[in-house]
Design an enzyme around this catalytic site. Structure first.
Site, mmCIF file in Angstrom:
data_model
loop_
_atom_site.group_PDB
_atom_site.id
_atom_site.type_symbol
_atom_site.label_atom_id
_atom_site.label_comp_id
_atom_site.label_asym_id
_atom_site.label_seq_id
_atom_site.Cartn_x
_atom_site.Cartn_y
_atom_site.Cartn_z
ATOM 1 C CG ASP A 1 -1.700 1.243 1.441
ATOM 2 O OD1 ASP A 1 -1.656 2.118 0.549
ATOM 3 O OD2 ASP A 1 -2.372 1.358 2.484
ATOM 4 C CE LYS B 1 -1.350 7.151 -3.562
ATOM 5 N NZ LYS B 1 -1.967 6.242 -2.569
ATOM 6 C CD GLU C 1 -4.917 3.680 -2.455
ATOM 7 O OE1 GLU C 1 -5.744 4.510 -2.050
ATOM 8 O OE2 GLU C 1 -3.751 3.979 -2.790
ATOM 9 C CG ASP D 1 -9.497 4.436 0.539
ATOM 10 O OD1 ASP D 1 -8.970 5.103 1.459
ATOM 11 O OD2 ASP D 1 -8.851 3.718 -0.236
#
Lengths: 621, 158
Positions: free
Chosen positions: A25, A69, A169, A191
């Site tokens: 992850d 990211k 994800e 999420d």
């Protein structure tokens, strides 16, 4: 509970000769690595004994970069439009289609920064298993576009990891959660991470996890909540020369996290708490008095949960609005949801849980650790892909894919929430006599005009035979693979000449840049890189030979003896070429072998298919 | 490609969605790239395309309108915008189109009532299509398609 903590020595170790494939992850704030055996995944601890590795790079001089990211697969224009307030140290001069960050007197791309995190995780896993780890399933936000996915793959390559699969994800979370709880029915996964927001609607039944629809915002996350606090602190007159942006961010984060449990915090005490954890440097610590003195009240400022709600309400409403839209696209009523699984550290915020509960009328499912569940799901998928399990993930593409047509319009060929792999063909013709080339622009996005969509690739189709206008017919096929990554094929129908167009991403690294980075990332002589690449080519050649031999053993009788002999000769040829020191020669040999075996492959696939569709050739079905 | 053959289903409008999904899962469990191990590179590439076809087949048959289009297509009747230049909507369909576009604009109209009306008309159209198709009256079936296409659009809009 799926999550199992193993004592050293008790970890179910893979078989001696088995290659290890891990699940990773790669998060905005934190990253994790996990491994699964017999569908029992667990997280691997890092050198600090923690399952969670912060996605932060720290230089020797104390300089840090984080949240990179958010910059993956973006160009300088995206940064200027959306991310300028995030305190990134971007070199705006050098950046264009890829962003460069100033770090340790060097220029570093978000891809390289992510590669460093991946290397750390790879190292953790290698230490744990005491052997080399070079295969991984890596998770990405469902809403990542092609460039962002490609950037993630590039980072893995730099870190020396082969990506078995990129998975979304929320899908990974559903896999881990569903297998753990034995859940069946229609679920939503909500999420909210540090920098991204995704929501997916899935149906789960007996090992099949089918995503019905997905949506989100790849630039919305817990960081934005922090930023609202920072903005507010600035408005209150809280600023200090020596307290820089990243200190303020830390303070904001601290306030946010305290408000999860408390109704109210006072900023003075949270500053002291920060100092105690020595998050603030000693220098800023000594300026704390003056910091407080500058504040409007005497010594402290109260910060209540309701103030926090007020400041961030627009963000929370944004998540709920996206949730609503995804349900509409899935054609599912909110009452039909069996539950909402909460994933990502930011779903710990009461403000989010309350909003989700209010919208769905159900208590959100929070009985799993939102920090680890994504990595655990990725590990299960890595097991499925290497040793095989009974699970099947059927995912969708989050964004529509199309071509620019006359008048600057976007024509959708593969619409969003289409199951992947997916392909679509479209025929084009020439509009001028003797035209031998054609420009094709591939777009991704939901907007009507091409200029509002993301341009993935612009390429020139050349070698069209000169003919009168409208007679040459070119069929363009867009293909999205199981990772959600695009490839394009073009075929001119009158000549039957096919060309595979290598899509050069408009955003991201070119293959030359990639190679250069690969060399510099190795910290070894170029000679070693050459050796590594040569070795990889040999391994690949060997694998191809092995698979073809096996196929011939099983299905050799499907083809005439001459063809079989021919293939066996081709195998021998490649076996000879493999000894060569020339990588390109070996790669050409692999290509030749695969080309020779194409017809045989077609027959094998037809045979497998005939079990289902009654003995027709694949191409006829 | 005939998706009814692919999914081993009868070539007709009526279809059990549960069976369709079950067949879909069976096929993907066999051909999805994640389930394919130890294959040669050319086989792997062919199988990715197969998996994409299976996805397309499932999507096409699941949706009633695209199912109707596909039923016509396998009889070599092309009715979609890109391919069609033979078949036209009937006078009845055109009149209905006119009527509904006026009523939707009309503020005094009860939108819920329109919705219900459209739903009923659409169900009738599907039934008629089914009847014509089974009888082999493909021309009439094609004509019914335009009504279906229009009504489902109105249904989505209101």
């Amino acid at each position: 509970m799926l999550l199992q903590i193993h004592e050293p020595g008790q970890t179910p170790l893979p078989h001696q000769n088995e290659e290890i494939a891990v699940g990773i992850d790669l998060g905005t704030t934190n990253s994790l690595v996990a491994y699964s055996s017999e569908e029992k995944p667990f997280c691997i601890k890092n050198d600090d004994g923690s399952e969670i590795t912060p996605s932060i790079l720290i230089a020797n001089n104390g300089e840090q970069i984080s949240s990179f990211k958010r910059l993956m697969g973006l160009g300088i224009e995206d940064y200027k439009n959306k991310l300028q307030n995030f305190g990134f140290n971007v070199d705006e001069e050098k950046s264009d289609k890829i962003i460069y960050l100033n770090f340790e007197n060097k220029k570093i791309t978000p891809v390289e920064a992510s590669a460093e995190i991946l290397k750390k995780l790879k190292h953790c896993a290698e230490k744990h298993f005491e052997k080399t780890v070079n295969k991984a399933v890596i998770t990405v936000p469902a809403y990542f576009n092609d460039a962002q996915r490609q950037a993630t793959k590039d980072a893995a390559k730099l870190a020396g990891l082969q990506v078995l699969r990129l998975i979304n994800e929320p899908t990974a979370a559903a896999l881990a959660y569903g297998l753990d709880k034995g859940s069946e029915g229609t679920y939503a996964v909500f999420d909210l991470g540090g920098g991204t927001f995704d929501v997916s609607i899935l149906s789960m039944q007996m090992g099949v996890f089918k995503v019905i629809a997905t949506g989100g915002d790849s630039l919305l996350g817990g960081d934005d909540y922090d930023n609202e606090i920072v903005k507010h602190l600035k408005e209150l007159g809280i600023r200090n020369q020596k307290l820089d942006f990243s200190d303020l961010r830390k303070l904001a984060k601290e306030i946010k996290e305290s408000l999860t449990e408390k109704e109210e915090v006072c900023i003075n005490s949270s500053l002291q708490a920060l100092a105690k954890q020595s998050i603030l440097t000693s220098e800023t610590n000594s300026t704390m008095d003056c910091f407080v003195a500058e504040a409007p009240r005497n010594d402290t400022i109260d910060f209540t949960r309701s103030k926090f709600y007020e400041l961030t309400n627009h963000l929370t409403q944004k998540t709920i609005k996206i949730f609503e839209e995804v349900l509409t696209q899935a054609d599912i009523e909110v009452e039909d949801l069996q539950g909402v699984v909460m994933v990502g550290g930011s779903t710990r915020m009461p403000v989010i849980r309350e909003a989700v509960e209010k919208f769905t009328g159900k208590k959100p499912l929070t009985d799993i650790n939102p920090d680890t569940v994504v990595a655990l799901g990725a590990a299960i998928q890595a097991e499925t892909l290497t040793r095989g399990t009974n699970n099947l993930l059927l995912d969708v593409t989050p964004l529509s894919l199309g071509l620019e047509t006359y008048g600057g319009l976007m024509e959708v060929l593969i619409s969003r929430n289409t199951a992947i792999p997916a392909s679509h063909s479209q025929k084009f013709t020439t509009y001028e006599d003797g035209q031998t080339a054609m420009k094709i622009q591939v777009l991704q996005g939901e907007r009507e005009f091409a200029k509002d969509c993301r341009s993935l690739a612009l390429f020139n189709l050349i070698g069209i035979p000169p003919m009168p206008a409208g007679t040459a017919i070119i069929e363009v096929t867009l293909m999205l693979d199981a990772d959600g990554i695009l490839s394009v094929r073009a075929k001119e129908e009158t000549t039957g000449k096919e060309q595979i167009v290598e899509v050069k991403p408009n955003y991201g690294l070119t293959s030359e840049e990639m190679e250069k980075m690969l060399v510099s990332s190795m910290e070894q002589a170029r000679d070693d890189i050459t050796k590594r690449l040569l070795q990889e080519a040999r391994v690949e050649a060997d694998l191809n030979i092995k698979n073809l031999k096996k196929a011939l053993e099983v299905d050799g009788e499907l083809i005439p003896d001459e063809y079989q002999n021919y293939l066996e000769n081709q195998i021998k040829k490649l076996q000879n070429t493999m000894r060569s020191e020339n990588r390109e020669e070996i790669e050409a040999g692999i290509f030749a072998l695969n080309k020779a075996a194409h017809e045989f492959a077609d027959m094998r696939v037809s045979k497998a298919f005939s079990k289902y569709v009654g003995g027709k050739k694949v191409s006829e079905v | 490609m005939n998706f009814f053959t692919l999914f081993n289903l009868l070539e007709q409008f009526d279809l059990d969605l549960k069976t369709l999904e079950q067949r879909y899962f069976e096929l993907q469990k066999e051909f999805h790239p994640d389930r394919v191990k130890g294959k040669t590179e050319p086989e792997r590439l062919l199988l990715v395309r197969k998996s994409a076809d299976i996805n397309q087949g499932y999507r096409t048959l699941k949706n009633k309108v695209s199912r109707v289009e596909h039923l016509l297509e396998i009889k070599n009747i092309f009715v979609t915008r890109e391919q069609n230049n033979t078949y036209k909507p009937s006078q009845k369909t055109l009149m209905l189109q006119l009527e509904f576009s006026e009523r939707i604009e009309d503020e005094s109209e009860d939108k819920e009532k329109i919705k219900l009306e459209v739903k009923e008309l659409l169900n009738n159209a599907f039934n008629n299509f089914n009847k014509y198709y089974i009888e082999g009256a493909f021309e009439q079936a094609a004509s019914e398609y335009f009504l279906i296409k229009f009504l489902s659009k109105v249904g989505n809009r209101s």
